[in-house]
Motif scaffolding. Sequence first.
Motif, mmCIF file in Angstrom:
data_model
loop_
_atom_site.group_PDB
_atom_site.id
_atom_site.type_symbol
_atom_site.label_atom_id
_atom_site.label_comp_id
_atom_site.label_asym_id
_atom_site.label_seq_id
_atom_site.Cartn_x
_atom_site.Cartn_y
_atom_site.Cartn_z
ATOM 1 N N SER A 51 -10.713 9.677 7.724
ATOM 2 C CA SER A 51 -10.506 10.624 6.633
ATOM 3 C C SER A 51 -10.949 11.999 7.115
ATOM 4 O O SER A 51 -11.482 12.147 8.215
ATOM 5 C CB SER A 51 -11.271 10.179 5.384
ATOM 6 O OG SER A 51 -12.656 10.268 5.588
ATOM 7 N N TYR A 52 -10.736 12.995 6.279
ATOM 8 C CA TYR A 52 -10.973 14.378 6.685
ATOM 9 C C TYR A 52 -11.967 15.043 5.753
ATOM 10 O O TYR A 52 -11.761 15.088 4.538
ATOM 11 C CB TYR A 52 -9.647 15.134 6.687
ATOM 12 C CG TYR A 52 -9.748 16.564 7.129
ATOM 13 C CD1 TYR A 52 -10.113 16.894 8.430
ATOM 14 C CD2 TYR A 52 -9.447 17.593 6.255
ATOM 15 C CE1 TYR A 52 -10.183 18.212 8.847
ATOM 16 C CE2 TYR A 52 -9.509 18.916 6.661
ATOM 17 C CZ TYR A 52 -9.882 19.221 7.950
ATOM 18 O OH TYR A 52 -9.950 20.522 8.360
ATOM 19 N N ILE A 59 -12.809 15.170 11.214
ATOM 20 C CA ILE A 59 -12.329 13.831 10.900
ATOM 21 C C ILE A 59 -13.518 12.882 10.971
ATOM 22 O O ILE A 59 -14.329 12.960 11.890
ATOM 23 C CB ILE A 59 -11.217 13.415 11.880
ATOM 24 C CG1 ILE A 59 -10.011 14.347 11.716
ATOM 25 C CG2 ILE A 59 -10.814 11.962 11.650
ATOM 26 C CD1 ILE A 59 -8.936 14.162 12.754
ATOM 27 N N THR A 134 -7.318 18.231 14.157
ATOM 28 C CA THR A 134 -6.174 18.237 13.243
ATOM 29 C C THR A 134 -5.187 19.264 13.781
ATOM 30 O O THR A 134 -5.542 20.118 14.597
ATOM 31 C CB THR A 134 -6.575 18.617 11.804
ATOM 32 O OG1 THR A 134 -7.171 19.902 11.800
ATOM 33 C CG2 THR A 134 -7.511 17.591 11.208
ATOM 34 N N ASN A 160 -9.685 10.811 0.895
ATOM 35 C CA ASN A 160 -8.395 11.015 1.538
ATOM 36 C C ASN A 160 -8.346 10.153 2.786
ATOM 37 O O ASN A 160 -9.351 9.605 3.214
ATOM 38 C CB ASN A 160 -8.166 12.499 1.863
ATOM 39 C CG ASN A 160 -9.190 13.071 2.837
ATOM 40 O OD1 ASN A 160 -9.514 12.474 3.856
ATOM 41 N ND2 ASN A 160 -9.711 14.246 2.522
ATOM 42 N N PHE A 162 -5.594 9.355 6.561
ATOM 43 C CA PHE A 162 -4.403 9.715 7.326
ATOM 44 C C PHE A 162 -3.418 8.558 7.299
ATOM 45 O O PHE A 162 -3.730 7.457 7.738
ATOM 46 C CB PHE A 162 -4.781 10.048 8.770
ATOM 47 C CG PHE A 162 -5.546 11.333 8.887
ATOM 48 C CD1 PHE A 162 -4.875 12.543 8.932
ATOM 49 C CD2 PHE A 162 -6.926 11.328 8.930
ATOM 50 C CE1 PHE A 162 -5.583 13.735 9.029
ATOM 51 C CE2 PHE A 162 -7.642 12.511 9.033
ATOM 52 C CZ PHE A 162 -6.969 13.718 9.079
ATOM 53 N N LEU A 167 -2.280 13.754 6.196
ATOM 54 C CA LEU A 167 -3.460 13.628 5.356
ATOM 55 C C LEU A 167 -3.032 13.551 3.890
ATOM 56 O O LEU A 167 -2.405 14.477 3.379
ATOM 57 C CB LEU A 167 -4.415 14.804 5.557
ATOM 58 C CG LEU A 167 -5.738 14.637 4.825
ATOM 59 C CD1 LEU A 167 -6.547 13.482 5.412
ATOM 60 C CD2 LEU A 167 -6.537 15.920 4.863
#
Length: 188
Positions: A51-52, A59, A134, A160, A162, A167
């Motif tokens: 996730s970000y 990340i 990213t 969130n 990927f 994303l």
Amino acid sequence: FLTTLLIIKVRKWNKKIKIKDLVEEQLKRGYFVDKNGNKIAKSTITKKTRSYNIRQNKIENSNIINYVKIPVKETLVKIIDETGIELITTKNTPLLTDKKGNKIYIKAEKLKVGDCLITARKIFNTPTKTNNETQLCKIKIIKKVKDNFVYDFTVQKNHNFFANGFLVHNTLLVMYRLTRQGNPSGER
């Protein structure tokens, strides 16, 4: 997300898997049905995905806590970026975009050809814990498609994950926010 791949971490190894397969595997262990007809399975085994963290611009690994199979009657959105990678999602799924240097979530139905999406392609080619890069990818094609179900899950912490490198925001969390607060424009 129908044919979408993501990276998951089980024990000490990384694996590419279709979201559909991951959700169906969890549903076999038991689930409940919510008022919208969504089949929801609580996580029984700790699995992580990438996730970000928007605030820290990095990340991270995040736990998957719910797995969801969502019946759909609406038309879905198929997004193909300039590298040919695609994502099939609901029109209400927010994807992280870059608008003149500002990162904001925009619903899939509001995206246009030429919009730039935040992606993490390298984590799919070299899925290591140290790869935090990213990149921006322009949308080349947007199509409408049909299917009976989409598959999703809830990710802790950053809310969130990927999907095929794109994303996307936790859909169920967004549906809850939309009913309470209006359209989300980003992380709060």
